[in-house]
Design an enzyme around this catalytic site. Structure first.
Site, PDB file in Angstrom:
ATOM      1  N   ASP A  12      34.474  10.937  35.585  1.00  0.00           N
ATOM      2  CA  ASP A  12      35.277  11.301  36.758  1.00  0.00           C
ATOM      3  C   ASP A  12      34.704  10.684  38.037  1.00  0.00           C
ATOM      4  O   ASP A  12      33.502  10.415  38.122  1.00  0.00           O
ATOM      5  CB  ASP A  12      35.312  12.834  36.871  1.00  0.00           C
ATOM      6  CG  ASP A  12      36.431  13.310  37.780  1.00  0.00           C
ATOM      7  OD1 ASP A  12      37.367  12.532  38.057  1.00  0.00           O
ATOM      8  OD2 ASP A  12      36.364  14.480  38.220  1.00  0.00           O
ATOM      9  N   HIS A  29      38.777   2.296  39.347  1.00  0.00           N
ATOM     10  CA  HIS A  29      38.907   2.309  37.886  1.00  0.00           C
ATOM     11  C   HIS A  29      38.300   1.042  37.289  1.00  0.00           C
ATOM     12  O   HIS A  29      37.709   1.071  36.214  1.00  0.00           O
ATOM     13  CB  HIS A  29      40.375   2.450  37.484  1.00  0.00           C
ATOM     14  CG  HIS A  29      40.959   3.778  37.877  1.00  0.00           C
ATOM     15  ND1 HIS A  29      40.344   4.973  37.561  1.00  0.00           N
ATOM     16  CD2 HIS A  29      42.077   4.111  38.578  1.00  0.00           C
ATOM     17  CE1 HIS A  29      41.066   5.985  38.047  1.00  0.00           C
ATOM     18  NE2 HIS A  29      42.120   5.479  38.671  1.00  0.00           N
ATOM     19  N   ARG A  63      49.977  11.256  37.761  1.00  0.00           N
ATOM     20  CA  ARG A  63      49.571  10.309  38.814  1.00  0.00           C
ATOM     21  C   ARG A  63      50.663   9.272  39.077  1.00  0.00           C
ATOM     22  O   ARG A  63      51.557   9.094  38.248  1.00  0.00           O
ATOM     23  CB  ARG A  63      48.274   9.616  38.386  1.00  0.00           C
ATOM     24  CG  ARG A  63      47.143  10.618  38.282  1.00  0.00           C
ATOM     25  CD  ARG A  63      45.820   9.950  38.099  1.00  0.00           C
ATOM     26  NE  ARG A  63      44.784  10.970  37.974  1.00  0.00           N
ATOM     27  CZ  ARG A  63      43.495  10.753  38.113  1.00  0.00           C
ATOM     28  NH1 ARG A  63      43.059   9.534  38.386  1.00  0.00           N
ATOM     29  NH2 ARG A  63      42.628  11.729  37.988  1.00  0.00           N
ATOM     30  N   LEU A 123      27.094   2.852  16.512  1.00  0.00           N
ATOM     31  CA  LEU A 123      27.631   3.780  17.521  1.00  0.00           C
ATOM     32  C   LEU A 123      29.134   3.951  17.320  1.00  0.00           C
ATOM     33  O   LEU A 123      29.872   2.973  17.290  1.00  0.00           O
ATOM     34  CB  LEU A 123      27.369   3.217  18.933  1.00  0.00           C
ATOM     35  CG  LEU A 123      28.029   3.953  20.105  1.00  0.00           C
ATOM     36  CD1 LEU A 123      27.464   5.362  20.259  1.00  0.00           C
ATOM     37  CD2 LEU A 123      27.838   3.172  21.413  1.00  0.00           C
TER      38      LEU A 123
HETATM   39  C1  IPE Z   1      39.583  14.372  33.841  1.00  0.00           C
HETATM   40  O1  IPE Z   1      39.512  13.987  35.159  1.00  0.00           O
HETATM   41  C2  IPE Z   1      40.216  13.299  33.021  1.00  0.00           C
HETATM   42  C3  IPE Z   1      39.446  12.067  32.897  1.00  0.00           C
HETATM   43  C4  IPE Z   1      38.255  11.825  33.367  1.00  0.00           C
HETATM   44  C5  IPE Z   1      40.103  11.044  32.125  1.00  0.00           C
HETATM   45  P1  IPE Z   1      40.607  14.409  36.229  1.00  0.00           P
HETATM   46  O2  IPE Z   1      40.197  13.801  37.507  1.00  0.00           O
HETATM   47  O3  IPE Z   1      41.959  14.037  35.715  1.00  0.00           O
HETATM   48  O4  IPE Z   1      40.492  15.981  36.228  1.00  0.00           O
HETATM   49  P2  IPE Z   1      40.909  17.038  37.349  1.00  0.00           P
HETATM   50  O5  IPE Z   1      42.307  16.710  37.742  1.00  0.00           O
HETATM   51  O6  IPE Z   1      39.957  16.871  38.485  1.00  0.00           O
HETATM   52  O7  IPE Z   1      40.749  18.355  36.683  1.00  0.00           O
HETATM   53  C1  IPE Z   2      38.438   9.454  36.577  1.00  0.00           C
HETATM   54  O1  IPE Z   2      38.388   9.187  37.938  1.00  0.00           O
HETATM   55  C2  IPE Z   2      39.288   8.470  35.823  1.00  0.00           C
HETATM   56  C3  IPE Z   2      40.568   9.000  35.325  1.00  0.00           C
HETATM   57  C4  IPE Z   2      40.979  10.225  35.418  1.00  0.00           C
HETATM   58  C5  IPE Z   2      41.419   8.048  34.670  1.00  0.00           C
HETATM   59  P1  IPE Z   2      39.468   9.808  38.920  1.00  0.00           P
HETATM   60  O2  IPE Z   2      40.581   8.836  39.060  1.00  0.00           O
HETATM   61  O3  IPE Z   2      39.865  11.160  38.501  1.00  0.00           O
HETATM   62  O4  IPE Z   2      38.636   9.861  40.267  1.00  0.00           O
HETATM   63  P2  IPE Z   2      38.718  10.990  41.381  1.00  0.00           P
HETATM   64  O5  IPE Z   2      38.456  12.286  40.702  1.00  0.00           O
HETATM   65  O6  IPE Z   2      40.083  10.923  41.961  1.00  0.00           O
HETATM   66  O7  IPE Z   2      37.651  10.620  42.351  1.00  0.00           O
HETATM   67 MG    MG Z   3      39.166  13.006  38.950  1.00  0.00          MG
END
Ligand code: IPE
Ligand code: IPE
Ligand code: MG
Length: 231
Positions: A12, A29, A63, A123
């Site tokens: 995250d 990303h 999203r 792995l």
């Molecule tokens: C969880 O992260 C999903 C991934 C890392 C793929 P999110 O950013 O989507 O989770 P929330 O919305 O903060 O709970």
């Molecule tokens: C995690 O990073 C990746 C995915 C959920 C695909 P985020 O995109 O959720 O990053 P933040 O939480 O908005 O910073």
């Molecule tokens: Mg996130």
């Protein structure tokens, strides 16, 4: 000391990493995907046999379309760039999640990579894409019900039998679950498999989470006293 046999990572903070630098979320990303390669190298070095990587959740469809598109483009780029290396290094790629809903090109590349890496023994990298724990459990219950009605067995399933209907039934339970970027929640990730996982949260965002951070998490894992309900 025995290393964790299965590490799960909620990767995250890509978005926050990018916006705090005045970059687009997609750039975050991209940086996160680059970090994934570094992480896999380090897991190999540390002889961790299984990693589950939360890359796209069933909730992430909320999203904007452009961001979703950018994420799956990166999945495709990651596979085309790293497939040979994964085969060479003994990485076995598997997937958890319903691939029928993801872009066709991503699905095809993933299925090809699963096939080409199937003999990897160093792995197992479980890529969780369009993954949600609740939908996995619901699906398992539905599949079990079908199986039950055709087998007319009287006995309710054991945990082991029920797990057979998960996306990846043969992976060990999660020993340690890491979440980056400061959020203290599981966000629908592996609720069953993480039942006894040691939880490790860090403020660092995913693109910043490096080899030394993974080592620190592993050291912390060794400091924990695991009791599994016993004394
Ligand atoms: C969880 O992260 C999903 C991934 C890392 C793929 P999110 O950013 O989507 O989770 P929330 O919305 O903060 O709970
Ligand atoms: C995690 O990073 C990746 C995915 C959920 C695909 P985020 O995109 O959720 O990053 P933040 O939480 O908005 O910073
Ligand atoms: Mg996130």
């Amino acid at each position: 000391m025995k290393v964790p046999q299965h590490i799960a990572v909620i990767m995250d903070g890509n978005g926050r990493w990018a916006t705090s630098r005045g970059l687009s979320r997609s750039a975050g990303h991209k940086e996160g995907t680059a970090n994934l390669e570094r992480l896999l190298d380090h897991l190999l070095l540390r002889r961790i046999p299984v990693v589950s990587l939360y890359a796209f959740s069933t909730e992430n469809w909320r999203r904007p379309r452009t961001e979703i598109h950018a994420i799956f483009s990166l999945v495709e780029e990651f596979i085309t760039t790293h497939l040979n290396k994964m085969v060479g290094e003994g990485v076995r790629m598997v997937v958890s999640g319903d691939l029928s809903r993801i872009p066709k090109r991503s699905r095809e590349l993933l299925l090809d990579a699963i096939e080409k890496t199937r003999k990897g023994i160093r792995l197992t990298a479980n890529f969780c894409l369009n993954y949600g724990s609740r939908s996995e459990l619901l699906r398992a219950a539905q599949e079990y019900a079908l199986w039950y009605s055709s087998h007319k067995t009287q006995r309710p399933p054991t945990e082991k039998q029920f797990q057979k209907f998960f996306w990846q039934p043969n992976l060990p339970d999660i020993d340690m679950l890491v979440r980056t970027a400061g959020e203290l929640r599981l966000s629908n990730f592996m609720l069953w498999q993480a039942a006894y996982a040691e939880l490790y949260f860090t403020e660092k965002t995913w693109p910043e989470f490096g080899a030394e951070d993974l080592d620190e998490a592993i050291r912390e894992f060794h400091r924990r006293k695991r009791k599994f309900g016993g004394l």
